[in-house]
Design a protein around this motif. Structure first.
Motif, PDB file in Angstrom:
ATOM      1  N   SER A   1      89.127 -60.086  32.935  1.00 25.49           N
ATOM      2  CA  SER A   1      89.539 -59.355  31.685  1.00 25.49           C
ATOM      3  C   SER A   1      88.737 -59.772  30.278  1.00 25.49           C
ATOM      4  O   SER A   1      87.987 -60.793  30.440  1.00 25.49           O
ATOM      5  CB  SER A   1      91.103 -59.895  31.525  1.00 25.49           C
ATOM      6  N   PRO A   2      88.841 -58.971  29.270  1.00 30.12           N
ATOM      7  CA  PRO A   2      88.116 -59.208  28.176  1.00 30.12           C
ATOM      8  C   PRO A   2      88.328 -60.513  27.638  1.00 30.12           C
ATOM      9  O   PRO A   2      87.703 -61.099  27.114  1.00 30.12           O
ATOM     10  CB  PRO A   2      88.575 -58.017  27.239  1.00 30.12           C
ATOM     11  N   SER A   3      89.858 -60.964  27.598  1.00 28.34           N
ATOM     12  CA  SER A   3      90.194 -62.127  27.016  1.00 28.34           C
ATOM     13  C   SER A   3      89.471 -63.415  27.837  1.00 28.34           C
ATOM     14  O   SER A   3      89.154 -64.587  27.399  1.00 28.34           O
ATOM     15  CB  SER A   3      91.738 -62.305  27.008  1.00 28.34           C
ATOM     16  N   TYR A   4      89.408 -63.345  29.078  1.00 26.28           N
ATOM     17  CA  TYR A   4      88.805 -64.312  29.973  1.00 26.28           C
ATOM     18  C   TYR A   4      87.353 -64.274  29.768  1.00 26.28           C
ATOM     19  O   TYR A   4      86.817 -65.428  29.575  1.00 26.28           O
ATOM     20  CB  TYR A   4      88.739 -63.910  31.555  1.00 26.28           C
ATOM     21  N   ALA A   5      86.620 -63.175  29.638  1.00 24.06           N
ATOM     22  CA  ALA A   5      85.098 -63.272  29.168  1.00 24.06           C
ATOM     23  C   ALA A   5      84.906 -63.827  27.720  1.00 24.06           C
ATOM     24  O   ALA A   5      84.172 -64.728  27.536  1.00 24.06           O
ATOM     25  CB  ALA A   5      84.652 -61.881  29.301  1.00 24.06           C
ATOM     26  N   LEU A   6      85.764 -63.756  27.012  1.00 25.99           N
ATOM     27  CA  LEU A   6      85.534 -64.319  25.402  1.00 25.99           C
ATOM     28  C   LEU A   6      85.944 -65.686  25.549  1.00 25.99           C
ATOM     29  O   LEU A   6      85.216 -66.800  25.001  1.00 25.99           O
ATOM     30  CB  LEU A   6      86.509 -63.509  24.498  1.00 25.99           C
ATOM     31  N   VAL A   7      87.009 -66.226  26.304  1.00 29.44           N
ATOM     32  CA  VAL A   7      87.297 -67.546  26.284  1.00 29.44           C
ATOM     33  C   VAL A   7      86.123 -68.392  27.020  1.00 29.44           C
ATOM     34  O   VAL A   7      85.689 -69.493  26.632  1.00 29.44           O
ATOM     35  CB  VAL A   7      88.692 -67.696  27.012  1.00 29.44           C
ATOM     36  N   THR A   8      85.794 -67.837  28.406  1.00 26.08           N
ATOM     37  CA  THR A   8      84.658 -68.562  28.991  1.00 26.08           C
ATOM     38  C   THR A   8      83.417 -68.608  28.144  1.00 26.08           C
ATOM     39  O   THR A   8      82.774 -69.514  28.201  1.00 26.08           O
ATOM     40  CB  THR A   8      84.602 -68.108  30.509  1.00 26.08           C
ATOM     41  N   GLY A   9      83.042 -67.422  27.555  1.00 22.08           N
ATOM     42  CA  GLY A   9      81.998 -67.288  26.928  1.00 22.08           C
ATOM     43  C   GLY A   9      81.978 -68.522  25.583  1.00 22.08           C
ATOM     44  O   GLY A   9      80.817 -69.130  25.188  1.00 22.08           O
ATOM     45  N   GLY A  10      83.247 -68.435  25.233  1.00 24.34           N
ATOM     46  CA  GLY A  10      83.127 -69.421  23.942  1.00 24.34           C
ATOM     47  C   GLY A  10      82.910 -70.990  24.298  1.00 24.34           C
ATOM     48  O   GLY A  10      82.448 -71.550  23.840  1.00 24.34           O
ATOM     49  N   VAL A  11      83.778 -71.078  25.606  1.00 26.08           N
ATOM     50  CA  VAL A  11      83.962 -72.614  25.848  1.00 26.08           C
ATOM     51  C   VAL A  11      82.254 -73.055  26.221  1.00 26.08           C
ATOM     52  O   VAL A  11      81.780 -74.026  25.907  1.00 26.08           O
ATOM     53  CB  VAL A  11      84.759 -72.623  27.101  1.00 26.08           C
ATOM     54  N   ALA A  12      81.485 -71.990  26.959  1.00 28.69           N
ATOM     55  CA  ALA A  12      80.175 -72.348  27.342  1.00 28.69           C
ATOM     56  C   ALA A  12      79.348 -72.228  26.325  1.00 28.69           C
ATOM     57  O   ALA A  12      78.423 -73.280  26.488  1.00 28.69           O
ATOM     58  CB  ALA A  12      79.806 -70.968  28.269  1.00 28.69           C
TER      59      ALA A  12
ATOM     60  N   ALA B   1      84.236 -68.736  17.513  1.00 34.68           N
ATOM     61  CA  ALA B   1      84.735 -67.321  16.986  1.00 34.68           C
ATOM     62  C   ALA B   1      84.952 -66.679  18.675  1.00 34.68           C
ATOM     63  O   ALA B   1      85.959 -66.162  18.670  1.00 34.68           O
ATOM     64  CB  ALA B   1      83.649 -66.556  16.467  1.00 34.68           C
ATOM     65  N   LEU B   2      84.154 -66.986  19.662  1.00 35.65           N
ATOM     66  CA  LEU B   2      84.549 -66.282  20.845  1.00 35.65           C
ATOM     67  C   LEU B   2      85.848 -66.823  21.497  1.00 35.65           C
ATOM     68  O   LEU B   2      86.806 -65.910  21.976  1.00 35.65           O
ATOM     69  CB  LEU B   2      83.153 -66.518  21.901  1.00 35.65           C
ATOM     70  N   LEU B   3      85.860 -68.249  21.273  1.00 34.39           N
ATOM     71  CA  LEU B   3      87.188 -68.867  21.907  1.00 34.39           C
ATOM     72  C   LEU B   3      88.232 -68.428  21.166  1.00 34.39           C
ATOM     73  O   LEU B   3      89.490 -67.929  21.774  1.00 34.39           O
ATOM     74  CB  LEU B   3      87.030 -70.325  21.896  1.00 34.39           C
ATOM     75  N   VAL B   4      88.232 -68.372  19.949  1.00 41.15           N
ATOM     76  CA  VAL B   4      89.551 -67.970  19.012  1.00 41.15           C
ATOM     77  C   VAL B   4      89.942 -66.530  19.333  1.00 41.15           C
ATOM     78  O   VAL B   4      91.159 -66.136  19.536  1.00 41.15           O
ATOM     79  CB  VAL B   4      89.087 -68.343  17.652  1.00 41.15           C
ATOM     80  N   SER B   5      88.876 -65.609  19.294  1.00 41.49           N
ATOM     81  CA  SER B   5      89.144 -64.218  19.510  1.00 41.49           C
ATOM     82  C   SER B   5      89.616 -64.056  21.126  1.00 41.49           C
ATOM     83  O   SER B   5      90.585 -63.161  21.398  1.00 41.49           O
ATOM     84  CB  SER B   5      87.947 -63.330  19.493  1.00 41.49           C
ATOM     85  N   GLY B   6      89.173 -64.578  21.920  1.00 44.00           N
ATOM     86  CA  GLY B   6      89.821 -64.584  23.345  1.00 44.00           C
ATOM     87  C   GLY B   6      91.044 -65.172  23.453  1.00 44.00           C
ATOM     88  O   GLY B   6      91.910 -64.571  24.082  1.00 44.00           O
TER      89      GLY B   6
ATOM     90  N   GLY C   1      75.718 -72.519  17.213  1.00 49.44           N
ATOM     91  CA  GLY C   1      76.458 -72.582  18.595  1.00 49.44           C
ATOM     92  C   GLY C   1      77.746 -73.018  18.264  1.00 49.44           C
ATOM     93  O   GLY C   1      78.789 -72.228  19.038  1.00 49.44           O
ATOM     94  N   CYS C   2      78.072 -73.770  17.389  1.00 46.87           N
ATOM     95  CA  CYS C   2      79.427 -74.049  17.153  1.00 46.87           C
ATOM     96  C   CYS C   2      80.545 -72.908  16.564  1.00 46.87           C
ATOM     97  O   CYS C   2      81.596 -72.663  16.803  1.00 46.87           O
ATOM     98  CB  CYS C   2      79.656 -75.256  16.257  1.00 46.87           C
ATOM     99  N   VAL C   3      79.964 -72.135  15.733  1.00 44.99           N
ATOM    100  CA  VAL C   3      80.391 -71.223  15.066  1.00 44.99           C
ATOM    101  C   VAL C   3      80.691 -69.944  15.933  1.00 44.99           C
ATOM    102  O   VAL C   3      81.675 -69.303  15.956  1.00 44.99           O
ATOM    103  CB  VAL C   3      79.445 -70.451  13.919  1.00 44.99           C
ATOM    104  N   VAL C   4      79.567 -69.642  16.642  1.00 43.50           N
ATOM    105  CA  VAL C   4      79.411 -68.431  17.719  1.00 43.50           C
ATOM    106  C   VAL C   4      80.589 -68.798  18.816  1.00 43.50           C
ATOM    107  O   VAL C   4      81.295 -68.044  19.187  1.00 43.50           O
ATOM    108  CB  VAL C   4      78.303 -68.073  18.214  1.00 43.50           C
TER     109      VAL C   4
END
Length: 162
Positions: A48-59, A28-33, A22-25
């Motif tokens: 936006s794709p960046s919003y989806a990646l950032v919120t997905g990474g934080v979640a 990775a999502l947060l950094v890519s976002g 979970g921490c790795v995924v």
């Protein structure tokens, strides 16, 4: 992402491996976002794709943290087992909310039915001021979160509409 994390937790018999996954995924999502935010700004309204990646990474990171606190009791020494049980009890409403997320989404978007239902949980008089929604707005948001501190007048003058 939540479904993926749940499947990893079920299929992997090692709680530490689930937490690390979970921490790795999530990282990775947060950094890519955040990296993508340089080109495509984080924009909630447009999803936006960046919003989806950032919120997905934080979640995903929060999911891993909650799993580590409440569900990974095998990692705790025997002296911390009561702490894990208490945390599990404290996080039970979040588990219930996550299990019924679609219900709350539908209720929140159907002409304010959820707010309407919550406004009918009242105590005392006047009922317009003594319900869960008014309590949350006045006590939690205005006093505890101090969202009303920038207002020039009293707290009621700048409170959200009830």
């Amino acid at each position: 992402l939540g479904l993926h994390m749940g499947r990893v937790a079920v299929l992997s018999q090692d709680p530490l491996a689930s937490i690390l996954h979970g921490c790795v995924v999530g990282s990775a999502l947060l950094v890519s976002g955040l990296g993508l935010a340089v080109v495509v700004p984080v924009n909630k309204r447009l999803w936006s794709p960046s919003y989806a990646l950032v919120t997905g990474g934080v979640a995903t990171l929060l999911n891993a943290a909650c799993f580590a606190i409440a569900d990974a009791r095998a990692l705790y020494p025997s002296s911390m087992q009561t702490f894990a049980v208490r945390c599990r009890r404290l996080l039970a409403p979040l588990r219930w909310l996550g299990a019924n997320a679609l219900l709350f989404f539908v209720l929140s978007t159907c002409s304010g039915w959820l707010e309407h239902l919550l406004r009918h949980i009242t105590w005392g008089h006047p009922r317009e001021e003594k319900n869960i929604v008014a309590w949350f707005q006045h006590v939690v948001l205005m006093r505890w979160a101090r969202l009303g501190r920038s207002c020039a007048g009293p707290c009621d003058a700048c409170a959200p509409a009830v």
